[in-house]
Enzyme design. Sequence first.
Site, mmCIF file in Angstrom:
data_model
loop_
_atom_site.group_PDB
_atom_site.id
_atom_site.type_symbol
_atom_site.label_atom_id
_atom_site.label_comp_id
_atom_site.label_asym_id
_atom_site.label_seq_id
_atom_site.Cartn_x
_atom_site.Cartn_y
_atom_site.Cartn_z
ATOM 1 N N CYS A 141 -40.955 30.075 42.219
ATOM 2 C CA CYS A 141 -41.678 28.948 42.606
ATOM 3 C C CYS A 141 -43.069 28.993 41.758
ATOM 4 C CB CYS A 141 -42.424 29.458 44.126
ATOM 5 S SG CYS A 141 -41.070 29.707 45.208
ATOM 6 N N LYS A 161 -26.251 17.995 34.222
ATOM 7 C CA LYS A 161 -26.527 19.115 34.628
ATOM 8 C C LYS A 161 -25.535 19.264 36.055
ATOM 9 C CE LYS A 161 -28.618 23.105 35.345
ATOM 10 N NZ LYS A 161 -27.989 23.958 34.442
HETATM 11 C C1 F6R Z 1 -21.812 24.093 32.229
HETATM 12 C C2 F6R Z 1 -22.258 23.459 33.463
HETATM 13 C C3 F6R Z 1 -21.434 22.688 34.357
HETATM 14 C C4 F6R Z 1 -21.602 23.067 35.762
HETATM 15 C C5 F6R Z 1 -20.410 22.305 36.753
HETATM 16 C C6 F6R Z 1 -20.810 22.573 37.883
HETATM 17 O O1 F6R Z 1 -22.857 24.468 31.453
HETATM 18 O O2 F6R Z 1 -23.690 23.448 33.643
HETATM 19 O O3 F6R Z 1 -20.283 22.612 33.842
HETATM 20 O O4 F6R Z 1 -21.228 24.288 35.597
HETATM 21 O O5 F6R Z 1 -21.029 21.073 36.546
HETATM 22 O O6 F6R Z 1 -22.035 22.579 38.664
HETATM 23 P P1 F6R Z 1 -22.450 23.430 39.874
HETATM 24 O O7 F6R Z 1 -22.397 24.860 39.551
HETATM 25 O O8 F6R Z 1 -23.973 22.948 40.229
HETATM 26 O O9 F6R Z 1 -21.445 22.935 40.791
#
Ligand code: F6R
Length: 607
Positions: free
Chosen positions: A2, A602
């Site tokens: 935070c 992301k």
């Molecule tokens: C790799 C990356 C993406 C995420 C994927 C899953 O560096 O950031 O491949 O791992 O989009 O995202 P989450 O974990 O947020 O479901």
Amino acid sequence: MCGIFGCLVKDKDVAPLILAGLKRLEYRGYDSCGEATIHEGKLFVKKGVGEIDKVHAELGLDDLPGEIGIGHTRWATHGAPTRENAHPHTDCEGKIAVVHNGIIENFLELRKELEAKGHVFKSKTDTEVVPHLIEEFMKEGLGFQEAVIEAVRKLRGSFALAIIYAGFEGMACVKMESPLVLGVGRDGIYVASDIPAFLPYTNVVIQLKDGDVAFIRPDGFRIYNFIKGREVKRKPRTIDWSADMAEREGYPHFMLKEIHEQPRCLKNTLRLDRRYLTMMADLISSAEEAFMVACGTSYHACLASSYAMSRLAKKAVHPVIASEFVENYGSFVGPRTVLLAVSQSGETADTLEAVRHARERGATILGVTNVLGSKLTRMARVYVCQQSGPEIGVAATKTYTAQLSVLTQLAVIMAERRGKIGHVEAEDLWDWIHKLPDLAESVIEVTEKDIIRLAEEHVGVEKFAFVGSGINLATALEGRLKLLEIAYAPSIATSSLDGVTAGCLGKGSTAIFVCPSSSPDRKRLLDEACMARDHGLNVIALAEEGDEEVKEASDEQLVLPVPPELPEVLSPLPFILPLQMFAYYVSVKRGLNPDKPRNLAKSVTVK
Ligand code: F6R
């Protein structure tokens, strides 16, 4: 993670300064925020849910009166993002206000003790024990400053705190494991989680050390260290970072900052509430069929831990790429199925789709995520928050190793509860798990220089192969994904490099072998490394200290300061670190921006 900001400025209302400081810390958390000030012996508090601009538009955060104040922007760790859980937190009488970054491990027992003494809690946070503890010590007759010291002595875990009290013309700031810096300006004193928050007002900085409690008054400050039990002096230093650099703590990119944050994030994963991991372990154990679903990096964490779960706990937990789940497994999911969804953001559309489908068919949903309050936390019966703080770099780094740590702990608990490992092996594994943060720190420190040199040598290399077998197939896949994502290098990842593939890659390509000495396939890997050299590939081997065999099979060795006794199930964690750095430095040397890879978001929240 935070963001904390506080200040004491002569002849000036500080609420607008706090608001501006919080805005500069918003990248550390943004699910709720608040401010508290002191004016004429009274405490004023405003707080609300949502991003700072939204809360400010609703409440007017800049119109609190007073020359002393604190503020907080939150990334939830305990308790969902609600107004009650937003900081500052206050005592029963509304005279003491506290903002906190970190995790107080023993808050449940402290809360019980305080409730038994009549304290009434308003939130579900770990933080709220602090104002009540101080209040309690003051009731027993201590002054504010002594009460703060006695209160923090009782806390276990990590905590950066800024505390104000209506009856004290000043502020108390405490640092224990979580970051906290003082800024000494001409007209006032500032405290913040990060330097950039106060950089517009001063560049004279005092880095507080663990155990420090700074008491800030209009006429200056003094620092007491509650571990040493005496007053201490800390040297101010003048920094010459630009505001932009300061936001990344001096690192050129968020990705590098986050790579270096891994030891701290791993420590946070050791502070999780065991009860939830145990509940998960038991639910998985009793499931007829158990799956882990995830995408991208999170899937690699699942893949590695599925090996750990089957090796240690003798339970098959099938790792499935989330987008494949409904089509291939959806028709036989039912009430006796457990689905463990792993998602940093908790919002990835494919992962949530698998969860939705399984839930509709009566399956038990478990979750591991970094974002409390995300959709995944609302859909899971039991979830664990990995406590890595926001990850700004698009390529996942610190959240991957934290996932590995959480899921490996789950595997060990499953093994213990299923009676598949003896107590000596279990103790040994826990000892190693607790050593991982320090191990990660030394791997990053020791290998970084060599990686920079290797990256320089590889700027022009076109094709790469990453080879890792067994549990370290996940390491190879993740190393490749990082290089692909941020250096745009065509590459493959495999558990076995055959002659056809090596021939196809051809002379001038590089093969990176992940070779922990604990790997049961080591001899084959070393043979393949020799074969790859014969095909004209440049071979880099990742190995542990003192591994002589590897030298003969490779052109270059990246030697990790990891003891060969490290159990194989834990090896993916230290071995991924050099590969993250390799991808980062190749990207930088190619003139790319690793924080902003093209064609990549992301989290993918639409299907
Ligand atoms: C790799 C990356 C993406 C995420 C994927 C899953 O560096 O950031 O491949 O791992 O989009 O995202 P989450 O974990 O947020 O479901």
